[in-house]
Write an enzyme that holds these catalytic residues in place. Structure first.
Site, short mmCIF file in Angstrom:
data_model
loop_
_atom_site.label_atom_id
_atom_site.label_comp_id
_atom_site.label_asym_id
_atom_site.label_seq_id
_atom_site.Cartn_x
_atom_site.Cartn_y
_atom_site.Cartn_z
CD GLU A 144 -1.43 -2.25 2.12
OE1 GLU A 144 -2.00 -3.12 2.60
OE2 GLU A 144 -0.19 -2.52 1.97
CG MET A 148 19.34 -47.24 -12.58
SD MET A 148 18.07 -47.62 -13.41
CE MET A 148 18.21 -49.29 -13.65
CG LEU A 177 19.90 -29.87 -1.67
CD1 LEU A 177 19.42 -30.33 -0.22
CD2 LEU A 177 18.92 -30.36 -2.65
#
Length: 364
Positions: free
Chosen positions: A55, A165, A206
Site C-alpha cells: 500500500e 537404479m 540444493l
C-alpha cells in the site's frame, strides 16, 4: 457486490503481489493498485521484509494526492506497527474513499482489525475473496494458523514410478527443462529439507542458481535443513558450502560434527531414533518459514507421507522405464487398499520431454 472492474483491479493487484514471490518471506506476498475514476494512479507490491508494504509503495508510486480513490489490495491492510507503520493508517491518511481486499489477513494482530480500522475512519472497506490471493499466500496462512509451513514434497520418477537404479544411480531421470522448473520451486521456498543419504549420494548443493530469480543482483537462498540422524554428513559435503545457510538436524546425543554449521537435536521414535519430522516443521515455522520444499529419497519422502505431513506433491515423470529392481518413489509399506495415500490432481503440465504432476491433499 463486486463489479467486473473491481475483480479486474483486484486480480491485477494480486499479479503485482506475485512479483515478491522470491523475496518477501517471512512476510506475506501483497500487491496494491490505487484507482480513481478508472485511472490507475499507483501500483505497488511488497518486495522484502523491513521495506515498504504494498500500500505504501502504491501511494508513493502515485506521486500525487489520491483523495477519493479506491485501493485494491490482495491482502487485508495490516493494523499494527512492526518493522513498518500499519498500512491501514497510511490509507486513512491518504484519504482514500474505498478499500477492496482479496482476503483477510489471518495474523492474530490483524485478522479483520485492518478492515475495522478503515471503517472506523469512514472508509468503505470491502472483502472480495479471491482464490488467487489465497493460493499466493498458502504458506503464510499455514504458518500463522498452524505454526507449521506449507509442505511440498518433490520427486522425479520414471514411467514405472522409480526414482533411481538399484545401485543408487539417479542422475538424471528427468531432462534439463524439468530441472530448471525445480529451480523455481526452490526459489519460492523458505527452506529445503533433504536427508544426509540423498545429499551424499548426489553430492547435491540444493541451491538456487538460476538468475531468473535474482532481485537487485541477489538470489535469496532458502535455508537447507538436512536430516542427519546419525551425524554422518562430512564437512566436505557440497551442501554445506555457500551460498545460503544450513541447519543439520540430528536425533542422537552426539556433539555437533561440522564446525560453523548450526546443529539441532530433534529425536523421534525408533531404534536408533530418527529425526522428529513434526518437530522439524514446528522449528521451521518458528523461524518464519512459510513454504518448505522436501527434496529427498524414498525413505524420507515415505516418512513425510506416512506421518501425513504434506500439503502438495510435485512429481516429475520422465518417459522412460527403469525396471522392477529400481528404487521406488517412497518407502511406504501398505497392506490394504484403504490404507492408500489419497491425493487430488491440481494440474498436469508438460515440462520439456517430461510431465509435471502437481497433487494436493484429497478433500482440500
Amino acid at each position: 457486490m463486486a463489479s467486473q472492474s473491481d475483480l479486474l483491479y483486484l486480480r491485477t493487484a494480486t499479479e503485482h503481489a506475485a512479483k515478491g514471490m522470491y523475496t518477501t518471506t517471512p512476510n506475506p506476498r501483497v500487491g496494491c493498485l490505487v484507482v480513481r475514476d478508472g485511472e490507475v494512479l499507483g501500483r505497488g507490491y511488497h518486495v522484502r521484509p523491513g521495506e515498504g508494504h504494498a500500500e505504501v509503495n502504491a501511494l508513493a508510486d502515485a506521486g500525487r494526492p489520491v483523495v477519493g480513490a479506491t485501493a485494491y489490495v490482495s491482502l487485508e491492510p495490516c493494523a499494527f506497527e512492526g518493522r513498518t507503520p500499519p498500512c491501514a493508517k497510511a490509507l486513512i491518511e491518504a484519504r482514500v474513499e474505498r478499500v477492496v481486499a482479496g482476503m483477510i489477513d489471518p495474523h492474530p494482530k490483524v485478522s479483520g482489525q485492518g478492515m475495522a480500522m478503515l471503517r472506523a475512519a469512514g472508509i468503505l472497506a470491502e472483502l472480495v475473496e479471491l482464490p488467487e490471493a489465497q493460493a499466493l499466500n498458502a504458506g503464510y496462512v499455514s504458518r500463522v494458523t498452524t505454526g507449521r509451513p506449507y509442505v511440498r514434497l518433490k520427486t522425479a520418477i520414471s514411467l514405472d514410478g522409480r526414482t533411481g537404479m538399484a545401485s543408487g544411480e539417479s542422475q538424471w531421470i528427468t531432462g534439463e527443462a524439468a530441472r530448471a522448473d525445480v529451480q523455481e520451486w526452490r526459489a519460492r521456498s523458505c527452506a529445503l529439507i533433504s536427508g544426509s543419504g540423498t545429499v551424499m549420494a548426489d553430492d547435491a548443493r540444493l541451491t538456487v542458481r538460476d538468475e531468473r530469480f535474482s532481485v537487485d543482483g541477489l538470489i535469496r537462498q532458502p535455508l537447507r535443513a538436512i536430516a542427519d540422524s546419525k551425524l554422518q554428513l562430512p564437512s566436505s559435503a557440497a551442501v554445506l558450502q555457500p551460498p545460503g545457510e544450513v541447519l543439520i538436524v540430528h536425533a542422537g546425543i552426539n556433539a555437533p560434527t561440522v564446525e560453523g554449521v548450526e546443529h539441532i537435536c530433534l529425536p523421534g521414535s525408533g531404534v536408533p531414533p530418527k529425526v522428529d519430522l513434526a518437530a522439524l516443521l514446528d522449528e521451521l515455522g518458528a523461524r518464519g518459514c512459510n513454504e518448505v520444499l522436501v527434496e529427498a529419497g524414498a525413505a524420507l519422502l515415505g516418512a513425510f507421507l506416512a506421518a501425513d505431513l504434506w500439503d502438495e506433491l510435485l512429481v516429475y515423470m520422465a518417459p522412460k522405464l527403469l525396471g522392477s529392481d529400481a528404487r521406488p518413489l517412497a518407502n511406504l509399506p501398505l497392506g490394504k487398499m484403504n490404507e492408500a495415500v489419497q491425493a487430488r490432481l491440481i494440474d498436469c503440465v508438460p515440462v520439456g520431454d517430461d510431465l509435471r504432476l502437481r497433487l494436493g491433499r484429497s478433500g482440500q
